[in-house]
Design an enzyme around this catalytic site. Structure first.
Site, PDB file in Angstrom:
ATOM      1  N   TRP A   9       3.242   9.010  -6.928  1.00  0.00           N
ATOM      2  CA  TRP A   9       3.579   8.647  -8.316  1.00  0.00           C
ATOM      3  C   TRP A   9       3.246   9.793  -9.258  1.00  0.00           C
ATOM      4  CZ3 TRP A   9       6.952   5.168  -8.117  1.00  0.00           C
ATOM      5  CH2 TRP A   9       6.874   4.082  -7.242  1.00  0.00           C
TER       6      TRP A   9
ATOM      7  N   ASP B 170      -1.630   7.095 -15.922  1.00  0.00           N
ATOM      8  CA  ASP B 170      -0.856   6.023 -15.300  1.00  0.00           C
ATOM      9  C   ASP B 170      -1.887   5.081 -14.659  1.00  0.00           C
ATOM     10  OD1 ASP B 170       0.651   4.367 -13.661  1.00  0.00           O
ATOM     11  OD2 ASP B 170       1.742   5.990 -12.661  1.00  0.00           O
TER      12      ASP B 170
ATOM     13  N   LYS C 182       1.765  -5.101 -10.950  1.00  0.00           N
ATOM     14  CA  LYS C 182       0.645  -5.003 -10.019  1.00  0.00           C
ATOM     15  C   LYS C 182      -0.472  -5.970 -10.421  1.00  0.00           C
ATOM     16  CE  LYS C 182       2.852  -1.377  -8.297  1.00  0.00           C
ATOM     17  NZ  LYS C 182       3.138  -0.023  -8.695  1.00  0.00           N
TER      18      LYS C 182
HETATM   19  C1  PLP Z   1       4.074   1.008  -8.775  1.00  0.00           C
HETATM   20  C2  PLP Z   1       3.657   2.263  -9.464  1.00  0.00           C
HETATM   21  C3  PLP Z   1       4.550   3.034 -10.228  1.00  0.00           C
HETATM   22  C4  PLP Z   1       6.016   2.685 -10.347  1.00  0.00           C
HETATM   23  O1  PLP Z   1       6.170   1.597 -11.138  1.00  0.00           O
HETATM   24  P1  PLP Z   1       7.608   1.057 -11.574  1.00  0.00           P
HETATM   25  O2  PLP Z   1       7.229   0.024 -12.575  1.00  0.00           O
HETATM   26  O3  PLP Z   1       8.245   0.510 -10.341  1.00  0.00           O
HETATM   27  O4  PLP Z   1       8.369   2.184 -12.151  1.00  0.00           O
HETATM   28  C5  PLP Z   1       4.063   4.139 -10.876  1.00  0.00           C
HETATM   29  N1  PLP Z   1       2.781   4.487 -10.779  1.00  0.00           N
HETATM   30  C6  PLP Z   1       1.907   3.780 -10.053  1.00  0.00           C
HETATM   31  C7  PLP Z   1       0.493   4.222 -10.001  1.00  0.00           C
HETATM   32  C8  PLP Z   1       2.314   2.651  -9.367  1.00  0.00           C
HETATM   33  O5  PLP Z   1       1.436   1.956  -8.651  1.00  0.00           O
END
Ligand code: PLP
Length: 359
Positions: free
Chosen positions: A101, A171, A195
């Site tokens: 990511w 993030d 999540k």
């Molecule tokens: C799941 C995830 C993403 C991607 O998320 P989307 O909402 O599917 O774009 C980005 N960063 C992290 C750390 C993730 O766990």
């Protein structure tokens, strides 16, 4: 009713209490005669829902007044582009690459400017978090971007890295609300909701107010955080129902005692699983001890066939989605806030049995 334990990395389990409440209010939301799904986002009832969700998230995460909370769409992946467009003023930014990511975020930023990878843990398949010191940061970078919890590899920054006086952007898709975090240490925090907060479709962005208003002229309106903030996340139709469920999740977390309590619960669950893994002669945790995630626990047997057998048998026993990310294989147990302690207990006792049977 039969519920199973779902260890998916996302979308993932929601608290049963939240699902029940949503079901109860599904066809007639508090006497309105309609579902939240059918409501105008401009109605006063819906305004109450979104405002309360924001107020509860602020309470939960102790978000200061000078930060805006945005309820957006497009997932965390869309923010990978929105961030350089909104905050790359000089055209330079630093990225720490601790997984797929983080790497994607860097790749997206490189479309817009000079984004530099200042540290990476790719040499050991992202099993650790590289140390960050202020002297590693480019003097002319506009910000430093990190991925706080690495969902695929099961690692987490052991502390907020020291980037000197640079603005830190994180993030937090897979660890938001898992424990208290000092929001003031960050310029921007963002997270896809699927999540630890809500169903998919919502992305929460928490941004310090003074950073807004510098988006590049070519920034698409929908990616301009200032426009979103000025319009209370309602420049266009927001993901209404997902925000409503997120609001129920915030209330659930508050009712249990907030993020201090979440942390306590999560530590207890993670310790149960990691302690077993550390003593097991069959299973091995893949992340370095100092950087282990409380949310995503990655492990292997060392034999791909046996891993497969494990996941299949676990599924037969009511524990699903334990397969690791396709890029790393093995197993991953995602044990977000909504996973009960009993789910991890059941997993560990199943692992013990599997170990005994497959020596
Ligand atoms: C799941 C995830 C993403 C991607 O998320 P989307 O909402 O599917 O774009 C980005 N960063 C992290 C750390 C993730 O766990």
């Amino acid at each position: 009713m039969s519920r199973i334990y779902n260890f998916s990395a996302g979308p993932s389990m929601l608290p049963l209490e939240v699902l029940k409440k949503a079901a109860e209010e599904m066809t007639d939301y508090r006497g309105t005669g309609m579902s939240v799904m059918e409501m105008s986002h401009r109605s006063s009832v819906y305004e109450g829902i979104i405002n309360e969700a924001e107020a509860d998230l602020r309470k939960l995460m102790n978000i200061p007044e000078n930060y805006k909370v945005l309820f957006l769409q497009g997932g965390a992946s869309t923010q990978f582009a929105a961030i350089p467009l909104n905050f790359m003023k000089t055209g330079k930014a630093d990225y720490v690459v601790t997984g797929q990511w983080a790497k994607k975020a860097l790749g997206e930023a490189r479309k817009y400017g000079d984004a530099k990878c200042i540290a990476s843990s790719e040499d050991r398949t992202f099993a650790y978090i590289p140390e960050i010191t202020p002297d590693m940061v480019s003097p002319d970078a506009d910000y430093v971007h990190i991925c706080y919890n690495n969902t695929i590899y099961g690692t987490k920054f052991p502390e907020i890295p020291n980037v000197g006086d640079k603005m830190l952007i994180a993030d937090m898709s897979s660890c938001i609300m898992s424990e208290p975090v000092d929001v003031t240490k960050f310029g921007v925090i963002y997270a896809g909701a699927q999540k630890n907060m809500a169903p998919a479709g919502l992305t929460v962005v928490i941004v310090r107010e003074d950073l807004l208003g510098y988006a590049r002229p070519e920034t698409p309106t929908m990616l301009d955080y200032k426009i979103m903030a000025d319009n209370g996340s309602m420049y266009n139709t927001p993901p209404c129902y997902t925000i409503y469920v997120a609001g129920l999740v915030y209330k659930w977390a508050l009712s249990l005692g907030g993020l201090e309590k979440m942390k306590e619960r999560n530590e207890k669950k993670a310790a149960l699983l990691y302690d077993y893994l550390d003593g097991s002669s069959l299973f091995k945790a893949t992340a370095d001890k100092a950087f282990r995630s409380m949310m995503n626990v990655c492990f292997v047997t060392g034999d791909a066939e046996l891993d497969k057998k494990f996941c299949a048998e676990a599924q037969q026993n009511g524990m699903v989605n334990l397969k690791g990310h396709r890029s790393v294989g093995g197993m991953r147990a995602s044990i977000y806030n909504a996973m009960p302690y009993e789910g991890v207990e059941k997993l560990v006792s199943f692992m013990k049995k599997f170990e005994a049977e497959n020596k």
